[in-house]
Scaffold this active site. Structure first.
Site, PDB file in Angstrom:
ATOM      1  N   LYS A  38      10.065   4.089   0.379  1.00 56.63           N
ATOM      2  CA  LYS A  38       9.080   4.428  -0.651  1.00 56.63           C
ATOM      3  C   LYS A  38       9.614   5.513  -1.557  1.00 56.63           C
ATOM      4  O   LYS A  38      10.423   6.340  -1.134  1.00 56.63           O
ATOM      5  CB  LYS A  38       7.729   4.798  -0.037  1.00 56.63           C
ATOM      6  CG  LYS A  38       7.776   5.690   1.181  1.00 56.63           C
ATOM      7  CD  LYS A  38       6.360   5.882   1.785  1.00 56.63           C
ATOM      8  CE  LYS A  38       6.427   6.796   2.997  1.00 56.63           C
ATOM      9  NZ  LYS A  38       5.141   7.150   3.547  1.00 56.63           N
ATOM     10  N   THR A  87      -7.716   1.918  -1.132  1.00 53.57           N
ATOM     11  CA  THR A  87      -6.892   2.294   0.021  1.00 53.57           C
ATOM     12  C   THR A  87      -5.486   2.703  -0.419  1.00 53.57           C
ATOM     13  O   THR A  87      -4.873   2.022  -1.245  1.00 53.57           O
ATOM     14  CB  THR A  87      -6.803   1.099   0.982  1.00 53.57           C
ATOM     15  OG1 THR A  87      -8.115   0.835   1.465  1.00 53.57           O
ATOM     16  CG2 THR A  87      -5.893   1.388   2.151  1.00 53.57           C
ATOM     17  N   HIS A  91       3.731   3.637  10.624  1.00 52.45           N
ATOM     18  CA  HIS A  91       3.224   3.351  11.975  1.00 52.45           C
ATOM     19  C   HIS A  91       3.724   2.008  12.508  1.00 52.45           C
ATOM     20  O   HIS A  91       3.423   1.649  13.642  1.00 52.45           O
ATOM     21  CB  HIS A  91       1.701   3.344  11.946  1.00 52.45           C
ATOM     22  CG  HIS A  91       1.151   2.400  10.920  1.00 52.45           C
ATOM     23  ND1 HIS A  91       1.190   2.684   9.577  1.00 52.45           N
ATOM     24  CD2 HIS A  91       0.622   1.173  11.043  1.00 52.45           C
ATOM     25  CE1 HIS A  91       0.687   1.674   8.909  1.00 52.45           C
ATOM     26  NE2 HIS A  91       0.341   0.734   9.762  1.00 52.45           N
ATOM     27  N   GLU A 131      -8.520   9.253   4.677  1.00 46.66           N
ATOM     28  CA  GLU A 131      -8.729   7.825   4.886  1.00 46.66           C
ATOM     29  C   GLU A 131      -9.118   7.587   6.339  1.00 46.66           C
ATOM     30  O   GLU A 131      -8.747   8.355   7.232  1.00 46.66           O
ATOM     31  CB  GLU A 131      -7.446   7.060   4.595  1.00 46.66           C
ATOM     32  CG  GLU A 131      -6.993   7.141   3.156  1.00 46.66           C
ATOM     33  CD  GLU A 131      -5.883   6.138   2.875  1.00 46.66           C
ATOM     34  OE1 GLU A 131      -6.206   5.024   2.432  1.00 46.66           O
ATOM     35  OE2 GLU A 131      -4.704   6.458   3.126  1.00 46.66           O
ATOM     36  N   GLU A 132      -9.808   6.484   6.553  1.00 44.02           N
ATOM     37  CA  GLU A 132     -10.225   6.127   7.911  1.00 44.02           C
ATOM     38  C   GLU A 132      -9.033   5.864   8.833  1.00 44.02           C
ATOM     39  O   GLU A 132      -9.155   5.946  10.041  1.00 44.02           O
ATOM     40  CB  GLU A 132     -11.148   4.908   7.890  1.00 44.02           C
ATOM     41  CG  GLU A 132     -10.628   3.665   7.162  1.00 44.02           C
ATOM     42  CD  GLU A 132      -9.472   2.966   7.817  1.00 44.02           C
ATOM     43  OE1 GLU A 132      -9.482   2.871   9.062  1.00 44.02           O
ATOM     44  OE2 GLU A 132      -8.566   2.511   7.091  1.00 44.02           O
ATOM     45  N   SER A 133      -7.889   5.544   8.223  1.00 44.01           N
ATOM     46  CA  SER A 133      -6.709   5.133   8.979  1.00 44.01           C
ATOM     47  C   SER A 133      -5.936   6.343   9.505  1.00 44.01           C
ATOM     48  O   SER A 133      -4.719   6.372   9.441  1.00 44.01           O
ATOM     49  CB  SER A 133      -5.822   4.272   8.098  1.00 44.01           C
ATOM     50  OG  SER A 133      -5.528   4.959   6.889  1.00 44.01           O
ATOM     51  N   ARG A 176      -8.602  -6.767   7.668  1.00 44.89           N
ATOM     52  CA  ARG A 176      -9.263  -5.577   8.191  1.00 44.89           C
ATOM     53  C   ARG A 176     -10.757  -5.669   7.867  1.00 44.89           C
ATOM     54  O   ARG A 176     -11.130  -5.916   6.717  1.00 44.89           O
ATOM     55  CB  ARG A 176      -8.697  -4.313   7.564  1.00 44.89           C
ATOM     56  CG  ARG A 176      -7.193  -4.135   7.739  1.00 44.89           C
ATOM     57  CD  ARG A 176      -6.827  -2.655   7.677  1.00 44.89           C
ATOM     58  NE  ARG A 176      -5.409  -2.417   7.481  1.00 44.89           N
ATOM     59  CZ  ARG A 176      -4.473  -2.517   8.427  1.00 44.89           C
ATOM     60  NH1 ARG A 176      -4.815  -2.907   9.639  1.00 44.89           N
ATOM     61  NH2 ARG A 176      -3.207  -2.256   8.163  1.00 44.89           N
ATOM     62  N   ARG A 222       0.111  10.679   9.614  1.00 48.79           N
ATOM     63  CA  ARG A 222      -1.197  10.383  10.229  1.00 48.79           C
ATOM     64  C   ARG A 222      -1.492  11.358  11.360  1.00 48.79           C
ATOM     65  O   ARG A 222      -0.586  11.978  11.910  1.00 48.79           O
ATOM     66  CB  ARG A 222      -1.198   8.972  10.820  1.00 48.79           C
ATOM     67  CG  ARG A 222      -1.039   7.900   9.782  1.00 48.79           C
ATOM     68  CD  ARG A 222      -1.240   6.533  10.413  1.00 48.79           C
ATOM     69  NE  ARG A 222      -1.147   5.526   9.377  1.00 48.79           N
ATOM     70  CZ  ARG A 222      -1.748   4.353   9.421  1.00 48.79           C
ATOM     71  NH1 ARG A 222      -2.462   4.013  10.479  1.00 48.79           N
ATOM     72  NH2 ARG A 222      -1.614   3.492   8.435  1.00 48.79           N
ATOM     73  N   ARG A 276       7.928  -2.709   2.658  1.00 50.79           N
ATOM     74  CA  ARG A 276       8.117  -2.812   4.108  1.00 50.79           C
ATOM     75  C   ARG A 276       8.486  -4.216   4.489  1.00 50.79           C
ATOM     76  O   ARG A 276       7.809  -5.167   4.106  1.00 50.79           O
ATOM     77  CB  ARG A 276       6.819  -2.453   4.835  1.00 50.79           C
ATOM     78  CG  ARG A 276       6.684  -0.988   4.952  1.00 50.79           C
ATOM     79  CD  ARG A 276       5.530  -0.598   5.815  1.00 50.79           C
ATOM     80  NE  ARG A 276       5.136   0.721   5.350  1.00 50.79           N
ATOM     81  CZ  ARG A 276       4.094   1.388   5.777  1.00 50.79           C
ATOM     82  NH1 ARG A 276       3.303   0.855   6.680  1.00 50.79           N
ATOM     83  NH2 ARG A 276       3.828   2.566   5.299  1.00 50.79           N
ATOM     84  N   THR A 285       0.836  -1.204   0.000  1.00 51.68           N
ATOM     85  CA  THR A 285       0.000   0.000   0.000  1.00 51.68           C
ATOM     86  C   THR A 285       0.872   1.257   0.000  1.00 51.68           C
ATOM     87  O   THR A 285       0.531   2.268  -0.598  1.00 51.68           O
ATOM     88  CB  THR A 285      -0.906   0.025   1.254  1.00 51.68           C
ATOM     89  OG1 THR A 285      -1.536  -1.244   1.410  1.00 51.68           O
ATOM     90  CG2 THR A 285      -1.961   1.100   1.153  1.00 51.68           C
TER      91      THR A 285
HETATM   92  C1  VG1 Z   1      -2.724   1.195   5.854  1.00 48.70           C
HETATM   93  C2  VG1 Z   1      -4.009   1.988   5.875  1.00 48.70           C
HETATM   94  C3  VG1 Z   1      -4.085   2.877   4.649  1.00 48.70           C
HETATM   95  C4  VG1 Z   1      -2.840   3.769   4.576  1.00 48.70           C
HETATM   96  C5  VG1 Z   1      -1.592   2.900   4.623  1.00 48.70           C
HETATM   97  C6  VG1 Z   1      -0.334   3.724   4.694  1.00 48.70           C
HETATM   98  O1  VG1 Z   1      -2.707   0.346   4.730  1.00 48.70           O
HETATM   99  O2  VG1 Z   1      -5.119   1.155   5.943  1.00 48.70           O
HETATM  100  O3  VG1 Z   1      -5.263   3.637   4.697  1.00 48.70           O
HETATM  101  O4  VG1 Z   1      -2.845   4.518   3.406  1.00 48.70           O
HETATM  102  O5  VG1 Z   1      -1.616   2.066   5.780  1.00 48.70           O
HETATM  103  O6  VG1 Z   1      -0.334   4.577   5.799  1.00 48.70           O
HETATM  104  P1  VG1 Z   1      -3.100  -1.223   4.786  1.00 48.70           P
HETATM  105  O7  VG1 Z   1      -2.885  -1.734   3.401  1.00 48.70           O
HETATM  106  O8  VG1 Z   1      -2.241  -1.832   5.829  1.00 48.70           O
HETATM  107  O9  VG1 Z   1      -4.533  -1.268   5.210  1.00 48.70           O
HETATM  108  V1  VG1 Z   1       1.112   4.988   6.520  1.00 48.70           V
HETATM  109  O10 VG1 Z   1       0.825   6.114   7.661  1.00 48.70           O
HETATM  110  O11 VG1 Z   1       1.736   3.543   6.724  1.00 48.70           O
HETATM  111  O12 VG1 Z   1       2.096   5.721   5.304  1.00 48.70           O
HETATM  112 CO    CO Z   2       2.544   7.083   8.096  1.00 53.12          CO
END
Ligand code: VG1
Ligand code: CO
Length: 545
Positions: free
Chosen positions: A126, A346, A114, A365-367, A498, A284, A22, A18
Site C-alpha cells: 500500500k 469502510t 490481518h 471502525e468495527e473491524s 460481511r 488493529r 492484496r 479497501t
Molecule cells: C477490512 C475491514 C475494514 C478495514 C480494512 C483494512 O476491510 O472491514 O474496516 O479498514 O479491512 O484493515 P474489508 O473491505 O475486507 O471489509 V487492515 O488491518 O487490513 O489494514
Molecule cells: Co492491519
C-alpha cells in the site's frame, strides 16, 4: 550506477482494494508483477522524485525481496532518500508517524495486514501519501489505470542493501538510511499518554497485562513500550518475535483468532487484569478484560467519552467519525458532547480529509481499528495505551468501565457475520438483488421490526466534495436497529460477504444477554431479506466477531 529499462506487459487485476493491493504471494512472485505495480505508484505519485520515501513492512514472507526490488526501483526513479526500517520492519502506524515526522513525500508499506502469510499466504502493498495516510481513491484509481497500460519500468543494477544494522548506504545518487523502526513511534506515544501513571500501576503490582503480538510486527514495539518503558513484567508480551508466516497463525486480533490470549484472560487462576492483541501490520487492536470482551465499536465510544482524562486529548475533541458498519455507540457520545459525528465508507482512507481539516480528533471502525489525529492510520498500540491510561485514571476494571458506559449511553449489541470464499458471481448478485429491492423495503415490517430506510450508502466527502457510492446496503429499523451488507475489499479468494447486525438497548436491566441471542431475530431477518443461506449454500457464517 547503471539503470536498466525493462520491457513489460500489464498484469490484470492490479486494482487496490479497501487497503492496498492484496494477492497471494504466488501472484506477486510472477515476473514483473511487483515491479509493474511499484512503477505505477511512482508514475502516479509525482512528488516522489528528489524527495524522501519511507519503506517497511510487517515482516511477512516476501517482504525482504520486495524491499530490495523497491529500493533499486526508487534509485532508478530519482528518489533522493529512502528511510527503511531495520530488518525491513515498520508497522503501519509507525510508517504514518515517520512520514509525518520527517516530511516524507510518501511511504510504501508491505503488508496484507490481518491476512495469513507465508509461502502459500497473502502479500500486499500500500502507498501512503505525505499526510501519512492511505492514498485516496483518486490516487489508487490512477495507479490502477497506469498498471493497465504499463510497458516499461526502470531499475538500478546494484547489490542488495543490508538491512540489519542502523546505517546509511548509497545506491547511486540515492541514500538509503536504515532506521530504528520503534523509537520515533515510541517517542510519540510518550507524548500522548501518562507513562508515569501507567508505569506506577505496573511497578506497584496493581495491574498485570498480557499482550499478544501474534508473531507479527508489534512484538518489538510492545516489548519496548510495555516491558521496558512502562515496566510491565517481562513476559507480558507473548508471541513477540515477528515470523514470516506468523507462526502459522492468522494475525487477526479477534476472539476467533487470538485464542491463546483469550484462554489466558478466561482462566480461573492468575488471569492478568488486561489483555490486548494486534494484527499483522499493527494497526488493529482487541481489548479484553478478565472473561470480558470489549466490542471495538464500544471501545471507540468509551475512548471518546473519556478522552478528557488522557493528556494528549485533554484539550478537547473536535469531532469523531466511524465507518458505516461500525455501531452507533459513538454517535450517542458525540450527541452528549455536542460534537460532530461523521459516517464514512469502510477503510481508513476516508478519515484522512476529516483529520487534516481538523473536523475530527478520534475515529474508528468495527473491524478492531481506532485512531486519532496523532497520525493518519489506525493504531493498535495507541488504543492499548489509551485503555491503560484509562485504567490508571479510573482505577476500575475493563468490565466495570464498559458496563458503566452502557448504563449512561445504553448498549449497542453488535456482531459481524462473515461468509468467506463464496463464489464472486453469487456474492455480486446477492448485493445486486438487495440494491434492486431496497426502495421497496422501506415501511415493511418483519416481526417486531419496521424498516424506516433501506439504501446503498453513498458518501459525500465534506472536505473535497468527492462522492463514493455503492458502499454498502444499509437497513435501518424504527427501534434504532441496523443491518448492513457489503462485500470485503481485502480478501484474496472469491468474495467475502460481511453482514453487520446492531441493536440498541437503553434498558440497563437488559444489558446482560449473550450478543447472538440479543441479535437472533435481526440475524434471521438479515437472512430472509438477503437470502444468504440459499444463495450462498451455507448454513452458517465462517467467522463471527
Ligand atoms: C477490512 C475491514 C475494514 C478495514 C480494512 C483494512 O476491510 O472491514 O474496516 O479498514 O479491512 O484493515 P474489508 O473491505 O475486507 O471489509 V487492515 O488491518 O487490513 O489494514
Ligand atoms: Co492491519
Amino acid at each position: 550506477m547503471n539503470i536498466k529499462k525493462i520491457k513489460t506487459t500489464p498484469h490484470e487485476g492490479q486494482k487496490p482494494g479497501t487497503s492496498g493491493l492484496r494477492k497471494k504471494v504466488t501472484v506477486f512472485q510472477q515476473p514483473h508483477y511487483l515491479e509493474n505495480f511499484v512503477q505505477s505508484i511512482f508514475n502516479t505519485a509525482t512528488g516522489l522524485k528528489n524527495n524522501l520515501l519511507i519503506l517497511g513492512g510487517d515482516g511477512r514472507y516476501y517482504n525482504k525481496p520486495a524491499i530490495q526490488t523497491i529500493l533499486k526501483m526508487a534509485a532508478a526513479h530519482g528518489i533522493k532518500q529512502v528511510m527503511v526500517g531495520q530488518h525491513g520492519f515498520l508497522s503501519t502506524p509507525a510508517v504514518s508517524c515517520v512520514i509525518r515526522k520527517y516530511n516524507a513525500a510518501g511511504g510504501i508499506i508491505l503488508s496484507a495486514s490481518h491476512n495469513p502469510g507465508g509461502v502459500d499466504g497473502d502479500f500486499g502493498i500500500k502507498f501512503n501519501i505525505s499526510n501519512g495516510g492511505p492514498a485516496p481513491t483518486s490516487f489508487t484509481d490512477a495507479t490502477y489505470e497506469c498498471s493497465k497500460t504499463i510497458s516499461e519500468y526502470a531499475i538500478a543494477e546494484a547489490d542488495d542493501i543490508p538491512l540489519d544494522n542502523l546505517q546509511s548506504y548509497q545506491l547511486g545518487d540515492m541514500q538509503v538510511s536504515v532506521i530504528d523502526p520503534v523509537s520515533d513511534y515510541a517517542e510519540m506515544m510518550m507524548g500522548l499518554f501518562d507513562f508515569k501513571k501507567i508505569k506506577s500501576l505496573f511497578t506497584s503490582g496493581e495491574l498485570s497485562i498480557c499482550f499478544d503480538a501474534m508473531h507479527a510486527i508489534t512484538g518489538p514495539y510492545a516489548k519496548e513500550i510495555f516491558e521496558k518503558q512502562l515496566s510491565a513484567a517481562v513476559g507480558s508480551v507473548i508471541n513477540g518475535i515477528p515470523s514470516e508466516n506468523f507462526g502459522g497463525g492468522h494475525p487477526d486480533p479477534n476472539l476467533a483468532h487470538a485464542k491463546e490470549l483469550v484462554e489466558i484472560l478466561n482462566s480461573d487462576s492468575n488471569a492478568p487484569d488486561f489483555g490486548a492483541a494486534s494484527d499483522g501490520d499493527g494497526d488493529r487492536n482487541m481489548i479484553i478484560g478478565q472473561k470480558f470482551f470489549v466490542n471495538p465499536s464500544d471501545s471507540l465510544a468509551i475512548m471518546t467519552a473519556n478522552a478528557n482524562l488522557i493528556p494528549g486529548y485533554s484539550r478537547g475533541i473536535n469531532g469523531v467519525a466511524r465507518s458505516l458498519p461500525t455501531s452507533r455507540a459513538v454517535d450517542k457520545v458525540a450527541d452528549k458532547l455536542g460534537i460532530d459525528c461523521y459516517e464514512t465508507p469502510t477503510g481508513w482512507k476516508y478519515f484522512g480529509n476529516l483529520l487534516d481539516d481538523k473536523r475530527i480528533t478520534l475515529c474508528g471502525e468495527e473491524s478492531f481499528g481506532s485512531g486519532s489525529d496523532h497520525i493518519r492510520e489506525k493504531d493498535g498500540l495507541w488504543a492499548v495505551l489509551f485503555w491503560l491510561n484509562l485504567l490508571a485514571e479510573k482505577q476500575q476494571s475493563v468490565e466495570a468501565i464498559t458496563r458503566s458506559h452502557w448504563k449512561i449511553y445504553g448498549r449497542h449489541y453488535y456482531s459481524r457475520h462473515d461468509y468467506e470464499a463464496i463464489d464472486s458471481e453469487v456474492a455480486n448478485s446477492l448485493i445486486e438483488n438487495l440494491r434492486t429491492i431496497s426502495s421497496s423495503l422501506t415501511g415493511k415490517e418483519f416481526g417486531n421490526y419496521k424498516i424506516t430506510l433501506c439504501d446503498d450508502f453513498s458518501y459525500n466527502d465534506p472536505v473535497d466534495s468527492s462522492v463514493s457510492s455503492n458502499q454498502g446496503i444499509r437497513i435501518l429499523f424504527d427501534d434504532e436497529s441496523r443491518i448492513v451488507f457489503r462485500l470485503s475489499g481485502t480478501g484474496t479468494e472469491g468474495a467475502t460477504l460481511r453482514v453487520y447486525i446492531e441493536k440498541y438497548e437503553s434498558d440497563a436491566s437488559l444489558h446482560d444477554m449473550p450478543t447472538q441471542t440479543a441479535l437472533a431475530e435481526l440475524i434471521a431477518i438479515a437472512d430472509s431479506i438477503a437470502e444468504i443461506k440459499t444463495r450462498c449454500q451455507r448454513d452458517s457464517p465462517d467467522v463471527i466477531t
